[in-house]
Every structure is written in structure tokens, then in C-alpha cells.
Design a protein around this motif. Sequence first.
Motif: not given
Length: 363
Positions: A20-28, A52-53, A265-273, A295-301
Amino acid sequence: MVARDVLHRAPKVLLHDHLDGGLRPQTIVDLAGVIGHELPTSDADGLARWFAESCNSGSLELYLETFRHTVAVMQTPDALRRVAREMVLDLAADGVVYVESRWAPEQHLTAGLELDQAVAAVRDGLAEGMAEARVKGTPIVARQILTAMRHASSAREIAELAIRHRDERVAGFDIAGAEAGYPPTRHLDAFDYIKRNNGYITIHAGEAFGLPSIWEAVQLCGANRLGHGVRVIDDITISGDQVQLGRLASYIRNVRVPLEMCPSSNVQTGAVASIADHPIRILAQLGFRVTVNTDNRLMSNTTMTREFERLSDAFDYQLSDIRWLTLNAIKSAFSPHPDRLALIENVIKPGYQTLLEELDQSA
Ligand SMILES: O=c1[nH]cnc2c1ncn2[C@H]1C[C@H](O)[C@@H](CO)O1
Ligand SMILES: [Zn+2]
């Protein structure tokens, strides 16, 4: 640094990717249209940017909020099958030869689906994707991991579901969701059930919370692998060229607990800088069983190629390093030992050998 084209052609193994973190945007956009689900925008490119943002906040909780849109459009057998099939095809096109894709069946029941039907729909999508990828000349083995949400109370039921479908492409059991305040020991009965039935466990731990979560996951819940596990670095003291491992870090290294690291993903969630600050480099140098994941290809582009490219940029990784990380991953897969050996000998080693020879010749 390794060229993108070489990374793309290199055989890759993916142990931590959310369905559920890797759907094609057009599919959504398509699926949302069918059920009348309102999206932040109905333009596929705009939607990709929105995910992504929205996920760049530095907070795991805010990152997880975006999944309400992907989960909302995955509530029917057709939708689950489509998303699973497309996931397999997209990964195969990226050079992934083995994937374990995870998702939480309990989140897919709002339109009346039963747990077993949901698992069967994903199984069928995986099979379709594998068959099509083979015809295209990009064979891939795809399996599913069933996730229970750590804030919910269905973990035992999902553990039973995972064991019931273990011979139908279900590789293992996971827990995910917000980590702080939800220790893995809340679900001890689920892990106990998996253990008593000789099943396989991976646990998201050491991402948004530290060592206690990792310790519980490994020592009390019996995790065979750790999702992320980045905070194991907190049990390692480095001063100058002196490195001291605490008991937990030593244990994890000694028994070869695989760490499913997800740099972007770790950069996005703040787990690493930043990628450059990611502990994966030092953990790899110290001989931990580290693996690289999306992790999540869509969320992390992102893609597997992109994750390796970013690491290669930051740490000057060579193709031999990528090969080592890939071998770590396949050795850590929840699939039968002979199948792993066959992939190593017939696909991974020859794939890297060809690329290394090409690089030698062009040097
Ligand atoms: O990185 C993560 N940490 C914890 N939970 C996560 C992460 N990525 C996705 N999830 C959650 C949201 C999904 O809906 C769920 C099942 O894939 O798992
Ligand atoms: Zn995850």
C-alpha cells in the motif's frame, strides 16, 4: 560511484516494501474514480508530488497519515489484485528478482471483504505479475508478508491468517504503524503463535523509537529480522578508531539478525538526518547483516535502483558493495534455503559477474 544504468541492470532483492506504499499514481486516480474516493488532486503527477511532499515532515505519524488514500482504494479483490500485479511488474522492470511485499489485511475490510479473500486476491495478483514478467524476460519471485497494525488488536488473528496461507505465497508476519507507545510486546500472543508454528517474523523496530523496542522485538518477540533497526547504532560507541558494541548490538551482529534498512524513508520520517548520516555505512563496515530496501516507493518517490544510487553517491559504494548488500538480502529472505541458493547461483552471482566484467573492460 556506480552508474544508474549499471545499478538498474544489477539483480536486486527487496525484503521491505509495502504494497500500500507503492501504487502507481494513475492507478490510485483510476480506483478512486470508481469508488468516489476524494483525493488531494486527481492529476497523477500532482498526486505523486503530494505524497512525496506530505511525507517529508520528519514525523512517522504524519508520514503514515498519507496511507489513508492508498488503503481506501484497495478494498476489493479486483483492486488488490491490480495493485499486486502492477507492483510485481514495476519491480521486475527495475531489476528486482525477488520481493517480499507487506501489507495489513485488517485495513482492507471496509467494503465487506473477508481476510482470507483479501489474501487470495493479492496472491492472484502476484501470480499474474510473475507470469507476465517472465514473458517479458524479467523473471521475479514475489511473495507477501502479512502485517498487523501495532495500535490495533487483531495481531493474533493476522498471525493465524499468515500461518493458514503459508503455502500460498505468504512468507511471514510483521507489525507496523506508529512505534512510540506501541511496544511489540503488546502482541506477544501473536508472535508466540507464529513461533509455535515454525513461522517467520519481521518487526518494525528501532525506527521512531530506540533500543528498548529493538530489544523487545529480538529477545521477547523472536524477530527473525528487524524492519529498519537504525537505532541499533545507539548501542555502539565510537571514539576515534575505537568502536565498542553494547550487548544488544553484539547479539544482533553475532546471530546475524538482518536489518531491513530503508534510507530514503528514514530521512523522511526523521529517523536519520540525511543519507550521508545514515548508520548503514558504519553498520556495514562493522559486519552487521544490513540490507537495502525501498519501504514505500510512492511516498519516497523511489526505486531499488534509486536507493542504491543514493548510497553509492553518499558513500562511494562500488558494484561489489551493491553485490554484498544483495547477497545479504537474499540470504535473509523468508524462502526455503535451496530456493535462495538457486537464486544466488543461477541469477545473482552471474548477473553481477557479467556487470563486473563489463566494467573491467571499459576501465
Ligand atoms: O516505515 C514504516 N513504519 C511503520 N509503519 C509503516 C511504515 N511504512 C508503512 N507503514 C504502515 C502503513 C501501512 O498502511 C501499513 C501496512 O503496509 O504499514
Ligand atoms: Zn516499513
